[in-house]
Motif scaffolding. Structure first.
Motif, PDB file in Angstrom:
ATOM      1  N   GLN A  80       0.860  -1.177   0.000  1.00 54.04           N
ATOM      2  CA  GLN A  80       0.000   0.000   0.000  1.00 54.04           C
ATOM      3  C   GLN A  80       0.895   1.225   0.000  1.00 54.04           C
ATOM      4  N   ASP A  81       0.720   2.092  -0.996  1.00 54.98           N
ATOM      5  CA  ASP A  81       1.512   3.320  -1.118  1.00 54.98           C
ATOM      6  C   ASP A  81       0.533   4.475  -1.263  1.00 54.98           C
ATOM      7  N   GLY A  82       0.069   5.011  -0.141  1.00 55.82           N
ATOM      8  CA  GLY A  82      -0.975   6.045  -0.175  1.00 55.82           C
ATOM      9  C   GLY A  82      -2.270   5.429  -0.650  1.00 55.82           C
ATOM     10  N   ASP A  83      -2.820   5.985  -1.716  1.00 55.83           N
ATOM     11  CA  ASP A  83      -4.044   5.434  -2.305  1.00 55.83           C
ATOM     12  C   ASP A  83      -3.753   4.385  -3.365  1.00 55.83           C
ATOM     13  N   GLU A  84      -2.486   4.154  -3.666  1.00 52.97           N
ATOM     14  CA  GLU A  84      -2.110   3.186  -4.692  1.00 52.97           C
ATOM     15  C   GLU A  84      -1.719   1.850  -4.077  1.00 52.97           C
ATOM     16  N   LEU A  85      -2.038   0.811  -4.818  1.00 52.74           N
ATOM     17  CA  LEU A  85      -1.644  -0.538  -4.452  1.00 52.74           C
ATOM     18  C   LEU A  85      -0.626  -0.998  -5.496  1.00 52.74           C
ATOM     19  N   ARG A  86       0.554  -1.396  -5.052  1.00 47.71           N
ATOM     20  CA  ARG A  86       1.613  -1.882  -5.937  1.00 47.71           C
ATOM     21  C   ARG A  86       1.671  -3.398  -5.811  1.00 47.71           C
ATOM     22  N   VAL A  87       1.474  -4.085  -6.925  1.00 49.66           N
ATOM     23  CA  VAL A  87       1.432  -5.543  -6.943  1.00 49.66           C
ATOM     24  C   VAL A  87       2.569  -6.043  -7.832  1.00 49.66           C
ATOM     25  N   TYR A  88       3.395  -6.917  -7.280  1.00 44.56           N
ATOM     26  CA  TYR A  88       4.559  -7.454  -7.986  1.00 44.56           C
ATOM     27  C   TYR A  88       4.511  -8.971  -7.872  1.00 44.56           C
ATOM     28  N   ALA A  89       4.170  -9.644  -8.970  1.00 49.43           N
ATOM     29  CA  ALA A  89       4.057 -11.103  -8.977  1.00 49.43           C
ATOM     30  C   ALA A  89       5.104 -11.690  -9.910  1.00 49.43           C
TER      31      ALA A  89
END
Length: 133
Positions: A99-108
């Motif tokens: 969770q980065d503020g309002d952004e969700l960073r997804v790394y698969a």
């Protein structure tokens, strides 16, 4: 001929055991995504605007997914890495969500092999689709 067959069977069993039971180094796999959306040969990065509670929502989706468990992190920490194993051979794939503020960073990404044949992209797309209202 029989000896060669037994050696081949033993090699397959040993390789399968290594794939399924080798430990996962959290220092290597519990890392945040860098940059913007990206498709790779063995994984995917997605950045989506979910609001401040996107990680909590995605955590509920991921922990309910088949053959998926938490490897490291937690929702209160702001970053979680999940390990999902393939149904037949147990190949591990790692998905780190931050969770980065309002952004969700997804790394698969996959651990073994040079390509994942879209498995990680499909899983991430499915999880993100379930976030939509």
């Amino acid at each position: 001929m029989k000896m060669a067959l037994w050696v081949l069977i033993a090699a397959v069993v040993l390789l399968g055991g290594y794939i399924r039971f080798s430990p996962s180094d959290t220092a290597r796999w519990h890392v945040a995504a860098q940059g913007a959306d990206k498709d790779m040969r063995n994984g995917v990065v997605r950045v989506v605007n979910t609001g401040p509670n996107g990680l909590a929502k995605l955590d509920a989706i991921a922990t309910d997914a088949p053959r998926t468990r938490v490897l490291a992190g937690s929702v209160p920490e702001g970053m979680v890495t999940y390990i999902t194993r393939s149904k037949v051979f147990g190949f591990p794939d790692y998905t780190t969500v931050q969770q980065d503020g309002d952004e969700l960073r997804v790394y698969a990404r996959s651990r073994f092999g040079r390509r994942d044949f879209g498995v990680n992209q499909d899983r991430v797309s499915g999880w993100l689709a379930l976030l939509q209202p």
